[in-house]
Design a protein around this motif. Structure first.
Motif, short mmCIF file in Angstrom:
data_model
loop_
_atom_site.label_atom_id
_atom_site.label_comp_id
_atom_site.label_asym_id
_atom_site.label_seq_id
_atom_site.Cartn_x
_atom_site.Cartn_y
_atom_site.Cartn_z
N ARG A 296 2.26 1.22 -8.81
CA ARG A 296 2.92 2.12 -7.98
C ARG A 296 2.18 2.52 -6.72
O ARG A 296 0.91 2.97 -7.07
CB ARG A 296 3.92 2.84 -8.58
N THR A 297 2.60 2.38 -5.59
CA THR A 297 2.17 3.07 -4.54
C THR A 297 3.15 4.06 -3.67
O THR A 297 4.29 3.70 -3.89
CB THR A 297 1.61 2.09 -3.45
N HIS A 298 2.70 4.83 -2.91
CA HIS A 298 3.25 5.72 -1.97
C HIS A 298 2.38 5.75 -0.79
O HIS A 298 1.27 6.18 -0.87
CB HIS A 298 3.62 7.03 -2.72
N THR A 299 3.02 5.24 0.30
CA THR A 299 2.35 5.18 1.59
C THR A 299 3.07 5.41 2.77
O THR A 299 4.50 5.58 2.71
CB THR A 299 1.62 3.75 1.87
N VAL A 300 2.59 5.52 3.75
CA VAL A 300 3.41 5.49 5.26
C VAL A 300 4.04 3.98 5.15
O VAL A 300 3.38 3.09 4.82
CB VAL A 300 2.56 5.93 6.36
N ASP A 301 5.30 3.96 5.43
CA ASP A 301 5.93 2.75 5.77
C ASP A 301 5.26 1.81 6.68
O ASP A 301 4.86 2.24 7.88
CB ASP A 301 7.37 2.71 6.11
N GLY A 302 4.92 0.61 6.23
CA GLY A 302 4.28 -0.39 7.10
C GLY A 302 4.77 -1.68 6.80
O GLY A 302 5.02 -2.08 5.54
N PRO A 303 4.51 -2.69 7.67
CA PRO A 303 4.67 -4.13 7.39
C PRO A 303 3.73 -4.71 6.19
O PRO A 303 2.45 -4.25 6.27
CB PRO A 303 4.54 -4.78 8.69
N PHE A 304 4.40 -5.46 5.67
CA PHE A 304 3.72 -6.50 4.64
C PHE A 304 2.97 -5.69 3.09
O PHE A 304 2.38 -6.47 2.65
CB PHE A 304 2.86 -7.54 5.31
N ILE A 305 3.30 -4.49 3.09
CA ILE A 305 2.80 -3.69 1.90
C ILE A 305 3.39 -4.53 0.77
O ILE A 305 2.42 -5.01 -0.24
CB ILE A 305 2.88 -2.30 2.03
N PHE A 306 4.63 -4.52 0.57
CA PHE A 306 5.09 -5.11 -0.55
C PHE A 306 4.98 -6.49 -0.84
O PHE A 306 4.43 -7.20 -1.71
CB PHE A 306 6.83 -4.90 -0.45
N ASP A 307 4.96 -7.41 0.31
CA ASP A 307 4.88 -8.58 0.07
C ASP A 307 3.22 -9.02 -0.25
O ASP A 307 3.11 -10.04 -0.84
CB ASP A 307 5.17 -9.32 1.60
N SER A 308 2.45 -8.26 0.43
CA SER A 308 0.98 -8.60 0.09
C SER A 308 0.44 -8.27 -1.37
O SER A 308 0.08 -9.15 -1.87
CB SER A 308 0.15 -7.65 0.89
N LEU A 309 1.27 -7.29 -1.87
CA LEU A 309 0.78 -6.89 -3.28
C LEU A 309 1.86 -7.93 -4.31
O LEU A 309 1.26 -8.47 -5.18
CB LEU A 309 1.62 -5.65 -3.94
N ARG A 310 2.90 -8.40 -3.86
CA ARG A 310 3.72 -9.50 -4.62
C ARG A 310 2.89 -10.66 -4.56
O ARG A 310 2.78 -11.33 -5.70
CB ARG A 310 5.00 -9.55 -4.16
N ALA B 76 12.65 10.43 11.34
CA ALA B 76 11.62 10.28 12.48
C ALA B 76 10.35 9.54 11.49
O ALA B 76 9.40 8.81 12.35
CB ALA B 76 11.22 11.36 12.99
N ASN B 77 10.11 9.84 10.27
CA ASN B 77 8.96 9.44 9.25
C ASN B 77 9.63 8.78 8.13
O ASN B 77 10.32 9.16 7.58
CB ASN B 77 7.92 10.75 8.97
N CYS B 78 9.18 7.73 7.87
CA CYS B 78 9.34 6.72 6.78
C CYS B 78 8.17 6.49 5.67
O CYS B 78 7.15 6.16 6.37
CB CYS B 78 9.96 5.60 7.09
N GLU B 79 8.51 6.61 4.55
CA GLU B 79 7.55 6.48 3.59
C GLU B 79 8.06 5.42 2.69
O GLU B 79 9.18 5.15 2.70
CB GLU B 79 6.76 7.61 2.85
N LEU B 80 7.16 4.82 2.06
CA LEU B 80 7.63 3.65 1.18
C LEU B 80 6.82 4.00 -0.22
O LEU B 80 5.88 4.19 -0.44
CB LEU B 80 6.64 2.31 1.72
N LEU B 81 7.85 3.56 -1.43
CA LEU B 81 7.45 3.82 -2.69
C LEU B 81 7.48 2.21 -3.14
O LEU B 81 8.44 1.38 -2.87
CB LEU B 81 8.44 4.18 -3.38
N VAL B 82 6.50 1.68 -3.61
CA VAL B 82 6.36 0.46 -4.31
C VAL B 82 6.08 0.42 -5.62
O VAL B 82 5.17 1.11 -6.01
CB VAL B 82 5.39 -0.63 -3.37
N HIS B 83 6.75 -0.09 -6.52
CA HIS B 83 6.48 0.04 -8.09
C HIS B 83 6.81 -1.41 -8.47
O HIS B 83 7.91 -2.25 -8.56
CB HIS B 83 7.68 0.84 -8.44
N PHE B 84 5.62 -2.01 -9.43
CA PHE B 84 5.95 -3.34 -10.12
C PHE B 84 5.55 -2.99 -11.48
O PHE B 84 4.90 -2.24 -11.78
CB PHE B 84 4.76 -3.99 -9.47
#
Length: 172
Positions: A112-126, A163-171
């Protein structure tokens, strides 16, 4: 998230939100419920509609605590909070069963990750997991609007309001 049964999803979410009432102080409850709604919306039906309610609530609370309270070590900070916060662990079998149900009788690793939202984070991990031949049982990646007061999250909002978005990714 596409769903086969929007009415059932709405009922399960209402039940989850009701069960969360006793899980936080009254001033924190609105943020917890907003976070839970955003996480639940990103869950596939297989998780959202088939896990028993206590397991679903436990999973959402675990995501919430990781996202809101678990601070990354200083070496994972990058430019600003939340930095690049990554956890990889193998939960005990009892925890897997309690969280993911009887289908988790196999060895499980959580990334699992917690980052500032950005493109391709989830897709890169997957794609990394796919190329490495690692089976992914479940994955979510909700984008969550966050208001911060210095290092503390003060409020969660829908991403369109933030104004600020963050991303939770959980595999799993």
């Amino acid at each position: 998230m596409f769903t086969e049964n929007p009415r059932q999803r709405r009922k399960v979410l209402d039940d989850v939100l009701a069960l969360l009432d006793g899980e936080a102080e009254s001033d924190e409850l609105p943020s917890l419920k907003t976070f839970a709604s955003l996480c639940f919306a990103d869950m596939p039906d297989r998780s959202a509609l088939s896990l028993p309610l206590p397991q679903l609530v436990r999973l959402i609370l675990d995501h919430y605590r990781f996202f809101r309270y678990d601070m990354p070590p200083a070496w994972q900070h990058y430019k600003r909070l939340p930095g690049i916060h990554v956890q990889v662990y193998n939960p005990p079998q009892e925890e897997c069963y309690m969280t993911f149900g009887p289908e988790s009788s196999f060895e499980t690793t959580v990334v699992r990750t917690h980052t500032v939202d950005g493109p391709f984070i989830f897709d890169s991990l997957r794609n990394y997991f796919r190329k490495a031949g690692i089976m992914v049982y479940s994955a979510i990646h909700p984008i969550i609007g966050v208001e911060r007061e210095e290092t503390t999250i003060s409020r969660f909002t829908a991403p369109v309001e933030a104004a600020n978005c963050e991303l939770l990714v959980h595999f799993t």
